[in-house]
Design an enzyme around this catalytic site. Structure first.
Site, short mmCIF file in Angstrom:
data_model
loop_
_atom_site.label_atom_id
_atom_site.label_comp_id
_atom_site.label_asym_id
_atom_site.label_seq_id
_atom_site.Cartn_x
_atom_site.Cartn_y
_atom_site.Cartn_z
N LYS A 115 0.87 -1.24 0.05
CA LYS A 115 0.17 0.01 0.09
C LYS A 115 0.72 1.34 0.16
O LYS A 115 0.52 2.36 -0.66
CB LYS A 115 -0.89 0.34 1.07
CG LYS A 115 -2.17 -0.88 0.82
CD LYS A 115 -3.31 -0.81 1.73
CE LYS A 115 -4.17 -1.93 1.22
NZ LYS A 115 -5.15 -2.57 2.20
N LYS A 197 -4.33 -11.94 -5.84
CA LYS A 197 -5.41 -12.50 -5.04
C LYS A 197 -6.89 -11.61 -5.60
O LYS A 197 -6.88 -10.48 -5.79
CB LYS A 197 -5.28 -11.82 -3.60
CG LYS A 197 -6.27 -12.14 -2.62
CD LYS A 197 -5.73 -11.57 -1.26
CE LYS A 197 -6.11 -9.96 -1.31
NZ LYS A 197 -6.15 -9.60 0.14
N LYS A 200 -11.79 -6.74 -3.82
CA LYS A 200 -12.89 -5.93 -4.14
C LYS A 200 -12.02 -4.75 -4.61
O LYS A 200 -12.87 -3.85 -5.32
CB LYS A 200 -13.66 -5.77 -3.02
CG LYS A 200 -13.18 -5.34 -1.75
CD LYS A 200 -13.73 -5.87 -0.43
CE LYS A 200 -12.90 -5.82 0.65
NZ LYS A 200 -13.31 -6.60 1.75
P1 TYM Z 1 -10.46 -8.41 4.95
O1 TYM Z 1 -11.71 -7.77 5.51
O2 TYM Z 1 -9.52 -8.06 4.12
O3 TYM Z 1 -10.83 -9.86 4.57
C1 TYM Z 1 -11.85 -10.81 5.35
C2 TYM Z 1 -11.42 -12.06 5.41
O4 TYM Z 1 -11.52 -12.54 3.93
C3 TYM Z 1 -10.39 -13.30 3.70
N1 TYM Z 1 -9.93 -13.26 2.19
C4 TYM Z 1 -9.69 -14.00 1.46
N2 TYM Z 1 -9.70 -15.19 1.48
C5 TYM Z 1 -9.32 -16.37 0.35
N3 TYM Z 1 -9.13 -15.76 -0.79
C6 TYM Z 1 -9.35 -14.18 -1.14
N4 TYM Z 1 -9.18 -13.69 -2.31
C7 TYM Z 1 -9.52 -13.42 0.09
N5 TYM Z 1 -9.66 -12.04 0.36
C8 TYM Z 1 -9.99 -11.66 1.43
C9 TYM Z 1 -9.36 -12.70 4.63
O5 TYM Z 1 -7.87 -13.38 4.83
C10 TYM Z 1 -9.94 -12.51 5.90
O6 TYM Z 1 -10.07 -13.43 6.53
N6 TYM Z 1 -7.37 -7.37 8.91
C11 TYM Z 1 -8.51 -8.31 8.39
C12 TYM Z 1 -9.82 -8.10 9.12
C13 TYM Z 1 -9.56 -8.36 10.72
C14 TYM Z 1 -9.53 -9.70 11.40
C15 TYM Z 1 -9.30 -9.21 12.72
C16 TYM Z 1 -9.58 -10.95 10.85
C17 TYM Z 1 -9.67 -7.26 11.35
N7 TYM Z 1 -9.34 -7.66 12.77
C18 TYM Z 1 -9.03 -10.21 13.74
C19 TYM Z 1 -9.39 -11.68 11.90
C20 TYM Z 1 -8.97 -11.61 13.36
C21 TYM Z 1 -8.93 -7.85 6.98
O7 TYM Z 1 -8.75 -6.85 6.58
O8 TYM Z 1 -9.50 -8.85 6.33
#
Ligand code: TYM
Length: 332
Positions: A115, A197, A200
């Site tokens: 980023k 990956k 969105k």
């Molecule tokens: P975020 O919101 O980007 O994504 C949410 C979850 O979706 C998974 N993910 C994917 N898995 C497989 N293939 C993909 N293309 C893909 N894109 C996203 C992510 O691995 C995630 O599990 N920081 C985290 C959110 C968060 C969180 C937490 C997670 C905040 N606090 C505490 C677990 C525990 C995030 O940005 O995920």
């Protein structure tokens, strides 16, 4: 006496509409874990505001994600479903942990490095410290297990480091959490560029499938997915587009990739794509219908997230008080 159930914490941030990657990498697995664990599933709105959000859209998405959790099969009565900003301990614990984290370790996070290349000097400070807020989320509930996609693995390792450091400096306080990463849905790739990956934030909407995409849009996107000129359905890194389609099918059906490959002997990509599209549509369509119903019942949603916040707040405040005391802050 009944043994204490192990604890799960996970969340999704409402920074954009959710993709099939979010569903297969995270939410679908939560559904399978809810019986065995004491689960906290959070809509992490404070994480979303690390980048600019339109307030009205942020509110809509926050409730839509809560609806998606429920529509996917997460039972509100059995789990704690809540909105991160409703439990102020997350912000407070995050500050305390920030003061026990290093610029060096945060600067090594690959998501931040990517980023900062994009934004340069004007990258938000929240994007730098965001993994510490994530650590606070997890550690406040003493989570044993954190089910996430593979892109969050590094952040989870940082949470472990932060927990271990705090325990060492101030005496044992936190459970050191483990990641739970699914075998086949851990990294769903972009349909147009399977080296990236599915996300969105990609510009080309043909690269991602949204959980709320209408069936005909899903079918069109899958039929346009990039494959290769080899023409044989194989699960190999030399055919990343096909491998991704197999991963999607495997993850939705709960069937190992090798078995899927066997079932396509003598068949081609057209059949594979048709089946992938069918399986996504039949998985998502009932969820979409329920989400639409839930979004029309704001009173019900409010009841769920208020109850969830009460329960989460009770647990989180207990941990926060412990942290404050150990650090040397005077209790009120
Ligand atoms: P975020 O919101 O980007 O994504 C949410 C979850 O979706 C998974 N993910 C994917 N898995 C497989 N293939 C993909 N293309 C893909 N894109 C996203 C992510 O691995 C995630 O599990 N920081 C985290 C959110 C968060 C969180 C937490 C997670 C905040 N606090 C505490 C677990 C525990 C995030 O940005 O995920």
């Amino acid at each position: 006496m009944e043994e204490r159930k192990k604890i799960i914490f996970s969340g999704v941030k409402p920074s954009g509409d959710l993709t099939l990657g979010n569903y297969l990498g995270a939410i679908k697995n939560w559904v399978n874990l809810q019986e065995e664990y004491d689960c906290y599933f959070c809509v992490v709105d404070l994480h979303a505001i690390t980048v600019k959000q339109e307030p009205k859209e942020l509110r809509r998405r926050t409730l839509e994600i809560l609806s998606i959790y429920i529509a996917s099969g997460i039972v509100p009565e059995k789990n704690t479903l809540f909105i991160q900003s409703h439990v102020s301990a997350h912000s407070e614990a995050s500050w305390l942990l920030n003061c026990n984290s290093y610029m060096g370790e945060l600067g090594r996070m690959t998501q931040f490095k990517d980023k900062s290349q994009k934004y340069g000097e004007s990258i938000g400070a929240g994007l730098f410290t965001y993994p510490v807020l994530m650590a606070a989320d997890i550690l406040l509930y003493n989570a044993d297990l954190v089910p996430v996609g593979i892109d969050q693995k590094q952040h989870l390792e940082l949470s472990r480091d932060i927990a271990e450091r705090f325990n060492r400096v101030y005496s044992p306080t936190f459970t050191v959490p483990d990641a739970y990463i699914p075998t086949f849905g851990a990294k769903i790739m972009d349909l147009q560029d399977p080296s990236k990956k599915m996300s969105k934030s990609e510009e080309n909407p043909n690269g991602y499938i949204l959980i709320m995409d209408p069936p005909e849009v899903i079918r069109k996107k899958v039929s346009r997915a990039v494959t290769d000129s080899i023409g044989v359905v194989n699960y190999t890194d030399d055919q990343p587009g096909v491998k991704n389609l197999i991963n999607i099918l495997s993850s939705i059906k709960g069937v190992p990739a090798e078995d899927i490959v066997k079932s396509y002997e003598g068949l081609g990509y057209a059949e594979l794509k048709r089946d992938v599209a069918d399986s996504i549509v039949s998985e998502l369509e009932p969820i979409q219908n329920k989400v639409r119903d839930l979004m029309n019942d704001k009173t019900y949603l409010e009841e769920i997230y208020k109850k969830g916040a009460d329960k989460a707040n009770y647990v989180a405040m207990k941990t926060l008080r412990k942290m404050q005391k150990k650090i040397g802050l005077i209790p009120r």
